[in-house]
Design a protein around this motif. Structure first.
Motif, mmCIF file in Angstrom:
data_model
loop_
_atom_site.group_PDB
_atom_site.id
_atom_site.type_symbol
_atom_site.label_atom_id
_atom_site.label_comp_id
_atom_site.label_asym_id
_atom_site.label_seq_id
_atom_site.Cartn_x
_atom_site.Cartn_y
_atom_site.Cartn_z
ATOM 1 N N PRO A 131 -47.013 13.406 2.279
ATOM 2 C CA PRO A 131 -46.870 12.123 2.799
ATOM 3 C C PRO A 131 -45.705 11.138 2.204
ATOM 4 O O PRO A 131 -46.055 10.752 0.723
ATOM 5 C CB PRO A 131 -48.240 11.476 2.967
ATOM 6 C CG PRO A 131 -49.190 12.409 2.325
ATOM 7 C CD PRO A 131 -48.196 13.515 1.571
ATOM 8 N N GLY A 132 -44.722 10.566 2.897
ATOM 9 C CA GLY A 132 -43.783 9.853 2.198
ATOM 10 C C GLY A 132 -43.975 8.442 2.121
ATOM 11 O O GLY A 132 -45.169 8.130 2.796
ATOM 12 N N TYR A 133 -43.304 7.767 1.732
ATOM 13 C CA TYR A 133 -43.410 6.298 1.321
ATOM 14 C C TYR A 133 -42.941 5.658 2.771
ATOM 15 O O TYR A 133 -41.968 6.201 3.260
ATOM 16 C CB TYR A 133 -42.535 5.816 0.228
ATOM 17 C CG TYR A 133 -42.858 6.084 -1.035
ATOM 18 C CD1 TYR A 133 -43.863 5.611 -1.761
ATOM 19 C CD2 TYR A 133 -42.314 7.244 -1.801
ATOM 20 C CE1 TYR A 133 -44.263 5.895 -2.818
ATOM 21 C CE2 TYR A 133 -42.294 7.562 -2.992
ATOM 22 C CZ TYR A 133 -43.648 6.995 -3.674
ATOM 23 O OH TYR A 133 -43.957 7.357 -4.762
ATOM 24 N N GLU A 134 -43.581 4.817 3.205
ATOM 25 C CA GLU A 134 -43.086 3.996 4.312
ATOM 26 C C GLU A 134 -41.804 3.303 4.182
ATOM 27 O O GLU A 134 -41.781 2.502 2.971
ATOM 28 C CB GLU A 134 -44.210 3.045 4.868
ATOM 29 C CG GLU A 134 -43.590 2.491 6.385
ATOM 30 C CD GLU A 134 -44.761 1.682 6.967
ATOM 31 O OE1 GLU A 134 -44.425 0.826 7.802
ATOM 32 O OE2 GLU A 134 -46.289 1.803 6.349
ATOM 33 N N GLU A 135 -40.755 3.566 5.021
ATOM 34 C CA GLU A 135 -39.409 2.956 4.506
ATOM 35 C C GLU A 135 -39.252 1.647 5.106
ATOM 36 O O GLU A 135 -39.600 1.400 6.144
ATOM 37 C CB GLU A 135 -38.532 3.879 5.050
ATOM 38 C CG GLU A 135 -37.044 3.750 4.475
ATOM 39 C CD GLU A 135 -36.161 4.723 4.920
ATOM 40 O OE1 GLU A 135 -34.798 4.243 4.743
ATOM 41 O OE2 GLU A 135 -36.457 5.650 5.287
ATOM 42 N N ASN A 136 -38.717 0.874 4.117
ATOM 43 C CA ASN A 136 -38.260 -0.439 4.792
ATOM 44 C C ASN A 136 -36.933 -0.199 5.373
ATOM 45 O O ASN A 136 -36.316 0.333 4.918
ATOM 46 C CB ASN A 136 -37.988 -1.283 3.310
ATOM 47 C CG ASN A 136 -37.479 -2.647 3.698
ATOM 48 O OD1 ASN A 136 -37.585 -3.329 4.669
ATOM 49 N ND2 ASN A 136 -36.280 -2.897 2.995
ATOM 50 N N LYS A 137 -36.850 -1.127 6.514
ATOM 51 C CA LYS A 137 -35.559 -0.863 7.445
ATOM 52 C C LYS A 137 -34.581 -2.029 7.020
ATOM 53 O O LYS A 137 -33.671 -1.853 7.652
ATOM 54 C CB LYS A 137 -36.102 -0.503 8.848
ATOM 55 C CG LYS A 137 -36.812 0.648 9.056
ATOM 56 C CD LYS A 137 -36.214 1.861 9.363
ATOM 57 C CE LYS A 137 -36.943 3.086 9.788
ATOM 58 N NZ LYS A 137 -37.902 3.312 8.973
ATOM 59 N N ARG A 138 -35.280 -2.971 6.635
ATOM 60 C CA ARG A 138 -34.400 -4.313 6.615
ATOM 61 C C ARG A 138 -33.356 -3.875 5.519
ATOM 62 O O ARG A 138 -33.778 -3.764 4.512
ATOM 63 C CB ARG A 138 -35.383 -5.317 6.331
ATOM 64 C CG ARG A 138 -34.476 -6.471 6.621
ATOM 65 C CD ARG A 138 -35.351 -8.107 6.435
ATOM 66 N NE ARG A 138 -36.941 -7.930 6.954
ATOM 67 C CZ ARG A 138 -37.549 -8.976 7.099
ATOM 68 N NH1 ARG A 138 -37.410 -9.934 6.237
ATOM 69 N NH2 ARG A 138 -38.806 -8.860 7.571
ATOM 70 N N ASN A 139 -32.083 -4.469 5.559
ATOM 71 C CA ASN A 139 -31.255 -4.677 4.655
ATOM 72 C C ASN A 139 -31.412 -5.835 3.969
ATOM 73 O O ASN A 139 -31.335 -6.939 4.397
ATOM 74 C CB ASN A 139 -29.663 -4.373 5.266
ATOM 75 C CG ASN A 139 -29.079 -3.069 5.241
ATOM 76 O OD1 ASN A 139 -29.467 -2.224 4.356
ATOM 77 N ND2 ASN A 139 -28.635 -2.754 6.610
ATOM 78 N N TYR A 140 -31.239 -5.746 2.598
ATOM 79 C CA TYR A 140 -31.421 -6.939 1.961
ATOM 80 C C TYR A 140 -30.795 -6.590 0.506
ATOM 81 O O TYR A 140 -30.746 -5.420 0.166
ATOM 82 C CB TYR A 140 -32.686 -7.625 1.532
ATOM 83 C CG TYR A 140 -33.556 -6.792 0.727
ATOM 84 C CD1 TYR A 140 -33.763 -6.783 -0.532
ATOM 85 C CD2 TYR A 140 -34.191 -5.471 1.294
ATOM 86 C CE1 TYR A 140 -34.523 -6.082 -1.423
ATOM 87 C CE2 TYR A 140 -35.050 -4.968 0.323
ATOM 88 C CZ TYR A 140 -35.194 -4.837 -0.704
ATOM 89 O OH TYR A 140 -36.186 -4.087 -1.562
ATOM 90 N N GLU A 141 -29.905 -7.602 -0.111
ATOM 91 C CA GLU A 141 -29.227 -7.473 -1.358
ATOM 92 C C GLU A 141 -29.817 -8.562 -2.428
ATOM 93 O O GLU A 141 -29.903 -9.803 -2.080
ATOM 94 C CB GLU A 141 -27.748 -7.603 -1.249
ATOM 95 C CG GLU A 141 -27.020 -7.313 -2.315
ATOM 96 C CD GLU A 141 -25.434 -7.741 -2.211
ATOM 97 O OE1 GLU A 141 -24.736 -7.461 -3.090
ATOM 98 O OE2 GLU A 141 -25.066 -8.344 -1.146
ATOM 99 N N ILE A 142 -30.256 -7.741 -3.373
ATOM 100 C CA ILE A 142 -30.901 -8.685 -4.465
ATOM 101 C C ILE A 142 -29.715 -9.240 -5.430
ATOM 102 O O ILE A 142 -28.767 -8.647 -5.525
ATOM 103 C CB ILE A 142 -31.831 -7.887 -5.224
ATOM 104 C CG1 ILE A 142 -33.294 -7.845 -4.328
ATOM 105 C CG2 ILE A 142 -32.225 -8.693 -6.680
ATOM 106 C CD1 ILE A 142 -34.284 -7.113 -5.116
ATOM 107 N N THR A 143 -29.514 -10.517 -5.432
ATOM 108 C CA THR A 143 -28.459 -11.074 -6.116
ATOM 109 C C THR A 143 -28.980 -11.942 -7.380
ATOM 110 O O THR A 143 -30.317 -12.307 -7.466
ATOM 111 C CB THR A 143 -27.686 -12.199 -5.421
ATOM 112 O OG1 THR A 143 -28.480 -13.206 -4.971
ATOM 113 C CG2 THR A 143 -27.202 -11.349 -3.976
#
Lengths: 152, 61
Positions: free
Chosen positions: B17-29
């Motif tokens: 069973p895989g990890y539920e994937e986050n679909k949202r793009n975000y960039e940690i700065t």
């Protein structure tokens, strides 16, 4: 399998410096940051994040691997003129960094109501002590952040 | 490598069973982390975490 690359470019040093400044003032210690070890923390955290194989890992995974490597490699030490000594300083700085990530960034899996101010003081103290005294893995710390900062 | 079990099951057929994937793009700065750090420090000051930790310090004699 995806390759995560968005943390490779993040410079953590200003954030770590700011946390150390706060600790110096509020806990009354004098600290030193080893930049080489901090660079290793970033590298190892990035490697572990890539092991998840997700192109966009959620922030809890980022927080988990970062605090794991921070408490493992310990880039903070005491200045010779420090009058006070707090044993779990690396654990504290690592935990603040990771909580900061969960506080500031929200993704599809985040609990929108997550707020650091709501975490009981007792839990923060236990967590810091546990990070110093007990075994953790990148995966177990990631799960801790999933439980505290993700929606379910 | 494929492992065959007595009853003909192939381990390759098992899907973790895989990890539920986050679909949202975000960039940690760097700036974003700094803002988060300020929030956490402020919360720890208000709720007394730092006061508690200072009490467990060892002082140089």
């Amino acid at each position: 399998m995806g390759e995560t690359d968005f943390i490779k470019f993040v410079d953590f040093e200003p954030a770590i410096k700011r946390i150390c400044d706060a600790a110096e003032r509020d806990i009354q210690v004098r600290l030193r940051i080893d930049r080489n070890i901090l660079s290793e923390v970033k590298q190892y955290a990035n490697n572990d994040l890539n092991k998840f194989g997700l192109p966009r890992p959620n922030v809890a995974k980022f927080a988990g691997v970062f605090s794991f490597w921070f408490r493992k490699l310990k880039p903070i030490s005491y200045a010779d003129d420090s009058q006070n000594y707090y044993p779990a300083i690396n654990e504290l700085v690592g935990l603040i960094s990771s909580l900061a990530i969960c506080e500031e960034y929200k993704d599809d899996l985040s609990n929108p109501d997550f707020c650091v101010a709501k975490i009981p003081v007792r839990l923060v103290k236990d967590w810091i002590n546990g990070l110093r005294m007990h075994s953790y893995s990148p995966s177990s710390l990631t799960m801790a952040f999933e439980l505290i900062a993700s929606k379910y | 490598m494929t492992y065959l079990f007595g009853k003909g099951f192939k381990i390759d057929d098992y899907k973790m069973p895989g990890y539920e994937e986050n679909k949202r793009n975000y960039e940690i700065t760097t700036e974003g982390i700094l803002e988060g750090v300020d929030s956490v420090i402020s919360a720890f000051r208000k709720n007394g975490v730092f006061d508690e930790l200072r009490k467990s310090c060892i002082s140089q004699s």
